[in-house]
Design a protein around this motif. Sequence first.
Motif, PDB file in Angstrom:
ATOM      1  N   MET A   1      29.001 -37.432 -16.556  1.00  0.00           N
ATOM      2  CA  MET A   1      29.610 -38.492 -16.825  1.00  0.00           C
ATOM      3  C   MET A   1      30.878 -37.796 -17.807  1.00  0.00           C
ATOM      4  SD  MET A   1      28.460 -41.798 -18.743  1.00  0.00           S
ATOM      5  CE  MET A   1      29.379 -42.202 -20.249  1.00  0.00           C
ATOM      6  N   ALA A   2      31.633 -36.965 -17.456  1.00  0.00           N
ATOM      7  CA  ALA A   2      32.838 -36.301 -18.055  1.00  0.00           C
ATOM      8  C   ALA A   2      33.780 -37.449 -18.457  1.00  0.00           C
ATOM      9  CB  ALA A   2      33.352 -35.096 -17.395  1.00  0.00           C
ATOM     10  N   SER A   3      34.382 -37.159 -19.752  1.00  0.00           N
ATOM     11  CA  SER A   3      35.564 -37.988 -19.897  1.00  0.00           C
ATOM     12  C   SER A   3      36.918 -37.488 -19.781  1.00  0.00           C
ATOM     13  CB  SER A   3      35.565 -38.413 -21.634  1.00  0.00           C
ATOM     14  OG  SER A   3      35.621 -37.280 -22.170  1.00  0.00           O
ATOM     15  N   ALA A   4      37.821 -38.122 -19.831  1.00  0.00           N
ATOM     16  CA  ALA A   4      39.177 -37.903 -19.605  1.00  0.00           C
ATOM     17  C   ALA A   4      40.060 -37.012 -20.639  1.00  0.00           C
ATOM     18  CB  ALA A   4      39.993 -39.001 -19.374  1.00  0.00           C
TER      19      ALA A   4
ATOM     20  N   ALA B   1      27.842 -28.033 -28.021  1.00  0.00           N
ATOM     21  CA  ALA B   1      28.808 -28.981 -28.013  1.00  0.00           C
ATOM     22  C   ALA B   1      29.588 -29.441 -26.701  1.00  0.00           C
ATOM     23  CB  ALA B   1      29.916 -28.338 -28.887  1.00  0.00           C
ATOM     24  N   MET B   2      29.416 -28.320 -25.524  1.00  0.00           N
ATOM     25  CA  MET B   2      30.036 -28.792 -24.627  1.00  0.00           C
ATOM     26  C   MET B   2      29.079 -29.599 -23.663  1.00  0.00           C
ATOM     27  SD  MET B   2      31.533 -26.091 -21.514  1.00  0.00           S
ATOM     28  CE  MET B   2      32.144 -24.907 -22.773  1.00  0.00           C
ATOM     29  N   ASN B   3      28.043 -29.339 -23.875  1.00  0.00           N
ATOM     30  CA  ASN B   3      27.109 -30.322 -23.299  1.00  0.00           C
ATOM     31  C   ASN B   3      27.045 -32.022 -23.711  1.00  0.00           C
ATOM     32  OD1 ASN B   3      25.716 -28.484 -21.311  1.00  0.00           O
ATOM     33  ND2 ASN B   3      24.063 -27.785 -22.785  1.00  0.00           N
ATOM     34  N   HIS B   4      27.232 -31.978 -24.888  1.00  0.00           N
ATOM     35  CA  HIS B   4      27.362 -33.287 -25.636  1.00  0.00           C
ATOM     36  C   HIS B   4      28.668 -34.031 -25.262  1.00  0.00           C
ATOM     37  CE1 HIS B   4      24.071 -32.300 -28.488  1.00  0.00           C
ATOM     38  NE2 HIS B   4      24.225 -33.706 -28.777  1.00  0.00           N
ATOM     39  N   LYS B   5      29.885 -33.157 -25.151  1.00  0.00           N
ATOM     40  CA  LYS B   5      30.961 -33.694 -24.360  1.00  0.00           C
ATOM     41  C   LYS B   5      30.797 -34.069 -23.106  1.00  0.00           C
ATOM     42  CE  LYS B   5      35.756 -33.685 -23.610  1.00  0.00           C
ATOM     43  NZ  LYS B   5      35.642 -33.976 -22.373  1.00  0.00           N
ATOM     44  N   HIS B   6      30.067 -33.304 -22.212  1.00  0.00           N
ATOM     45  CA  HIS B   6      29.762 -33.821 -20.814  1.00  0.00           C
ATOM     46  C   HIS B   6      29.032 -35.204 -20.657  1.00  0.00           C
ATOM     47  CE1 HIS B   6      28.919 -33.308 -16.414  1.00  0.00           C
ATOM     48  NE2 HIS B   6      27.726 -33.586 -16.872  1.00  0.00           N
TER      49      HIS B   6
ATOM     50  N   VAL C   1      37.268 -21.996 -23.854  1.00  0.00           N
ATOM     51  CA  VAL C   1      36.839 -22.749 -22.497  1.00  0.00           C
ATOM     52  C   VAL C   1      37.483 -24.146 -22.552  1.00  0.00           C
ATOM     53  CG1 VAL C   1      35.169 -23.674 -21.020  1.00  0.00           C
ATOM     54  CG2 VAL C   1      35.011 -21.499 -22.214  1.00  0.00           C
ATOM     55  N   GLU C   2      38.382 -24.623 -21.524  1.00  0.00           N
ATOM     56  CA  GLU C   2      38.933 -25.781 -21.740  1.00  0.00           C
ATOM     57  C   GLU C   2      37.849 -26.772 -20.806  1.00  0.00           C
ATOM     58  OE1 GLU C   2      43.055 -28.244 -21.573  1.00  0.00           O
ATOM     59  OE2 GLU C   2      43.076 -26.246 -21.856  1.00  0.00           O
ATOM     60  N   TYR C   3      37.743 -27.806 -21.555  1.00  0.00           N
ATOM     61  CA  TYR C   3      36.730 -28.944 -20.899  1.00  0.00           C
ATOM     62  C   TYR C   3      36.925 -30.308 -21.434  1.00  0.00           C
ATOM     63  CZ  TYR C   3      32.345 -31.207 -19.370  1.00  0.00           C
ATOM     64  OH  TYR C   3      31.644 -32.034 -18.693  1.00  0.00           O
TER      65      TYR C   3
END
Length: 153
Positions: A1-4, A41-46, A151-153
């Motif tokens: 559930m990635a956000s914009a 942190a990237m997982n939380h963003k994901h 890494v851009e995410y």
Amino acid sequence: MASAVSYRFLTASQVKRLYTRHIATSLPTQPAMLESAVSSAMNHKHYGQTDLFQLAGVLAEKVILDHPYQDGNKRTALYAADMFLKINGYQLQKKPMAKNDTELNKGLADAHVFVATSQWTSEELGNYYASIAKPLEAASKEIREYSKDAVEY
């Protein structure tokens, strides 16, 4: 559930570079724990967290609690969170640990001790970061380099 919303995230090698530049020249004693902390942190963003300061809090908390280095984990967490915020347009300090900013340094040190002793959560740390952060006025050469390699995410 990635956000914009898109952010730049530090890599483990970038956190190692911050450590060797500001703290000591040793390698992490637990490199897998550093990788895990940086990925967190990237997982939380994901999974839906879009608040930049909460993500910085997650990064710092994981570096502190995963304890990838023999020494300097709270300082590493500060440098990593500050650089993460800088490559995304905010700063905790113009120059981390500057001698002329003792009140802010004490507040940041205390906040990281609170996390290390389980008195604060990553959410509380993120709220603290949000309360003291300022928009980045200008990106230094170092910030531009970290931003370019992130890494851009």
